[in-house]
Design an enzyme around this catalytic site. Structure first.
Site, mmCIF file in Angstrom:
data_model
loop_
_atom_site.group_PDB
_atom_site.id
_atom_site.type_symbol
_atom_site.label_atom_id
_atom_site.label_comp_id
_atom_site.label_asym_id
_atom_site.label_seq_id
_atom_site.Cartn_x
_atom_site.Cartn_y
_atom_site.Cartn_z
ATOM 1 N N GLY A 233 0.809 -1.217 0.000
ATOM 2 C CA GLY A 233 0.000 0.000 0.000
ATOM 3 C C GLY A 233 0.837 1.261 0.000
ATOM 4 O O GLY A 233 0.316 2.348 -0.243
ATOM 5 N N THR A 234 2.131 1.128 0.281
ATOM 6 C CA THR A 234 3.000 2.317 0.314
ATOM 7 C C THR A 234 2.937 3.026 -1.033
ATOM 8 O O THR A 234 2.908 2.370 -2.078
ATOM 9 C CB THR A 234 4.454 1.910 0.627
ATOM 10 N N THR A 235 2.961 4.350 -0.987
ATOM 11 C CA THR A 235 2.939 5.128 -2.230
ATOM 12 C C THR A 235 4.322 5.749 -2.455
ATOM 13 O O THR A 235 5.190 5.689 -1.579
ATOM 14 C CB THR A 235 1.878 6.241 -2.148
ATOM 15 N N ASN B 236 -4.104 3.180 -3.765
ATOM 16 C CA ASN B 236 -5.269 3.435 -2.933
ATOM 17 C C ASN B 236 -6.114 2.164 -2.861
ATOM 18 O O ASN B 236 -6.606 1.698 -3.885
ATOM 19 C CB ASN B 236 -6.087 4.585 -3.538
ATOM 20 N N HIS C 249 -4.521 16.000 2.001
ATOM 21 C CA HIS C 249 -4.301 14.945 2.991
ATOM 22 C C HIS C 249 -3.739 15.569 4.273
ATOM 23 O O HIS C 249 -3.250 16.696 4.257
ATOM 24 C CB HIS C 249 -3.278 13.917 2.487
ATOM 25 N N HIS C 250 -3.706 14.771 5.324
ATOM 26 C CA HIS C 250 -3.110 15.154 6.615
ATOM 27 C C HIS C 250 -1.647 15.586 6.443
ATOM 28 O O HIS C 250 -0.968 15.150 5.507
ATOM 29 C CB HIS C 250 -3.190 13.972 7.589
ATOM 30 N N LYS D 79 1.579 13.255 5.670
ATOM 31 C CA LYS D 79 1.785 12.518 4.413
ATOM 32 C C LYS D 79 3.018 13.067 3.694
ATOM 33 O O LYS D 79 3.140 14.265 3.477
ATOM 34 C CB LYS D 79 0.542 12.616 3.524
ATOM 35 N N GLY E 282 -0.147 9.526 -4.759
ATOM 36 C CA GLY E 282 -0.102 8.490 -5.798
ATOM 37 C C GLY E 282 -1.449 8.368 -6.495
ATOM 38 O O GLY E 282 -1.523 8.145 -7.707
ATOM 39 N N THR E 283 -2.527 8.549 -5.722
ATOM 40 C CA THR E 283 -3.873 8.426 -6.296
ATOM 41 C C THR E 283 -4.147 9.538 -7.308
ATOM 42 O O THR E 283 -4.716 9.288 -8.373
ATOM 43 C CB THR E 283 -4.924 8.453 -5.167
HETATM 44 N N1 LIG Z 1 -2.576 2.418 -0.656
HETATM 45 C C1 LIG Z 1 -3.393 2.951 0.264
HETATM 46 O O1 LIG Z 1 -4.616 2.718 0.255
HETATM 47 C C2 LIG Z 1 -2.816 3.826 1.334
HETATM 48 C C3 LIG Z 1 -3.616 4.361 2.363
HETATM 49 C C4 LIG Z 1 -3.007 5.103 3.373
HETATM 50 C C5 LIG Z 1 -1.632 5.309 3.357
HETATM 51 N N2 LIG Z 1 -0.891 4.819 2.318
HETATM 52 C C6 LIG Z 1 0.560 4.935 2.272
HETATM 53 O O2 LIG Z 1 1.088 3.949 3.183
HETATM 54 C C7 LIG Z 1 2.330 4.404 3.701
HETATM 55 C C8 LIG Z 1 2.270 4.370 5.238
HETATM 56 O O3 LIG Z 1 1.282 5.256 5.698
HETATM 57 P P1 LIG Z 1 1.065 5.523 7.266
HETATM 58 O O4 LIG Z 1 0.081 6.612 7.323
HETATM 59 O O5 LIG Z 1 0.812 4.252 7.992
HETATM 60 O O6 LIG Z 1 2.512 6.104 7.659
HETATM 61 P P2 LIG Z 1 3.186 6.211 9.100
HETATM 62 O O7 LIG Z 1 2.150 6.302 10.171
HETATM 63 O O8 LIG Z 1 4.203 7.306 8.982
HETATM 64 O O9 LIG Z 1 3.929 4.817 9.282
HETATM 65 C C9 LIG Z 1 5.040 4.445 8.532
HETATM 66 C C10 LIG Z 1 5.663 3.245 9.209
HETATM 67 O O10 LIG Z 1 6.703 2.738 8.372
HETATM 68 C C11 LIG Z 1 7.751 2.364 9.224
HETATM 69 N N3 LIG Z 1 9.013 2.207 8.514
HETATM 70 C C12 LIG Z 1 9.960 3.125 8.162
HETATM 71 N N4 LIG Z 1 11.000 2.502 7.545
HETATM 72 C C13 LIG Z 1 10.703 1.173 7.551
HETATM 73 C C14 LIG Z 1 11.377 0.030 7.099
HETATM 74 N N5 LIG Z 1 12.607 0.073 6.549
HETATM 75 N N6 LIG Z 1 10.773 -1.177 7.269
HETATM 76 C C15 LIG Z 1 9.556 -1.283 7.856
HETATM 77 N N7 LIG Z 1 8.883 -0.227 8.327
HETATM 78 C C16 LIG Z 1 9.440 0.984 8.161
HETATM 79 C C17 LIG Z 1 7.775 3.458 10.270
HETATM 80 O O11 LIG Z 1 8.538 3.040 11.382
HETATM 81 P P3 LIG Z 1 9.401 4.125 12.242
HETATM 82 O O12 LIG Z 1 8.377 4.912 12.978
HETATM 83 O O13 LIG Z 1 10.265 3.263 13.090
HETATM 84 O O14 LIG Z 1 10.182 4.932 11.231
HETATM 85 C C18 LIG Z 1 6.274 3.539 10.580
HETATM 86 O O15 LIG Z 1 5.898 2.514 11.462
HETATM 87 C C19 LIG Z 1 2.547 5.803 3.097
HETATM 88 O O16 LIG Z 1 3.344 5.664 1.925
HETATM 89 C C20 LIG Z 1 1.145 6.249 2.729
HETATM 90 O O17 LIG Z 1 1.148 7.201 1.670
HETATM 91 C C21 LIG Z 1 -1.458 4.088 1.331
#
Ligand SMILES: NC(=O)c1ccc[n+]([C@@H]2O[C@H](COP(=O)([O-])OP(=O)(O)OC[C@H]3O[C@@H](n4cnc5c(N)ncnc54)[C@H](OP(=O)(O)O)[C@@H]3O)[C@@H](O)[C@H]2O)c1
Length: 233
Positions: free
Chosen positions: A80-82, A107, A140-141, A144, A150-151
């Site tokens: 899901g990462t963008t 998304n 977005h918040h 981000k 990406g969407t």
């Molecule tokens: N596709 C979708 O539907 C969708 C929906 C929402 C969000 N997203 C995307 O999903 C991603 C995460 O969103 P989020 O809101 O959950 O972000 P977030 O709250 O900032 O969480 C990111 C997480 O990734 C961890 N991380 C950093 N480096 C890492 C590594 N090498 N290996 C494993 N984990 C690692 C961070 O850990 P630390 O705190 O230790 O750094 C943190 O736990 C973003 O790219 C966002 O744009 C996609």
């Protein structure tokens, strides 16, 4: 049958996925964050023993190496990462080589995927009427990291694929705790047409990712979420 899930990226999305996982018959057996997984080093046969599927919601910088390692280790993955899509061809190759399964989406909301199809249809209609210019906007918040989302990039791509060859002016805002709003508009001297999707919370993304995780367990191949939408339950 309950299956074992690994959460790679235990932030806002990872924690929400963990909370909802039992509803999809998943038990979370492993969690990885930046501190325990710098450069993907925490992902190994040992730490992923018995895992059926991994969900990857980390950061744009961390995702490519995590996804590649999960494939090499034979773990089917939902990404899901963008912000990592320039690596898509190389990742597709790694997954084909490893003979694993992967579903990705910028998304994972079912509603957004239906919105994409609606926008593509509208773009095809407006393509024939040169008096209409188009824009795309998202908010977005403030945490981000990537912008435009990406969407939004995907929406602009879908418009172009649908035959809308004129420029689409894109812009982004980051503020507060907004879950995500995407808007596509068409404007002429006579009128404005606006199509908008507003996410109420992050839950729709987490549920879509968990549905994809159920689907990809035991499968091989590289899939975009929209391709499997019709097969989800
Ligand atoms: N596709 C979708 O539907 C969708 C929906 C929402 C969000 N997203 C995307 O999903 C991603 C995460 O969103 P989020 O809101 O959950 O972000 P977030 O709250 O900032 O969480 C990111 C997480 O990734 C961890 N991380 C950093 N480096 C890492 C590594 N090498 N290996 C494993 N984990 C690692 C961070 O850990 P630390 O705190 O230790 O750094 C943190 O736990 C973003 O790219 C966002 O744009 C996609």
């Amino acid at each position: 049958m309950t299956q074992n899930l690994a959460i790679v990226g235990y932030g806002k999305m990872g924690k929400l996925i963990e909370r909802l996982a039992p509803e999809y018959d998943f038990e979370v057996k492993a969690r990885f964050v930046g501190g325990t997984n710098a450069n993907g080093q925490g992902l190994s046969h040992q730490t992923l023993r018995g895992i059926d599927v991994a969900v990857e919601f980390s950061t744009p910088a961390a995702a490519p190496e995590n996804i590649r390692r999960l494939a090499v280790l034979g773990v089917n993955t939902v990404v899901g990462t963008t912000g990592w899509l320039e690596h898509l061809p190389a990742i597709r190759e790694a997954v084909a080589h490893a003979k694993t399964g992967l579903v990705w989406a910028t998304n994972f909301s079912v509603g957004v995927n239906l919105f994409m199809q609606t926008v593509a249809y509208a773009a095809a209609l407006f393509a024939k009427h040169v008096e209409y210019e188009a824009w795309g906007w998202e908010i977005h918040h403030s945490a981000k990291k990537d912008a435009p989302s990406g969407t939004l990039k995907k929406l602009a791509e879908e418009m172009s694929t649908a035959g809308y060859a004129r420029p689409v002016s894109l812009s982004s805002n980051r503020a507060g705790a907004i879950a995500g709003t995407h808007e596509i508009g068409f404007d002429s001297v006579a009128d404005t047409i606006t199509l908008r999707h507003t996410a109420r919370s992050r839950e729709g993304f987490a549920r879509g990712a968990l549905q994809a995780a159920r689907w990809v367990a035991g499968k091989k191949g590289f899939f975009e979420f929209k391709e499997i939408l019709g097969e989800l339950n």
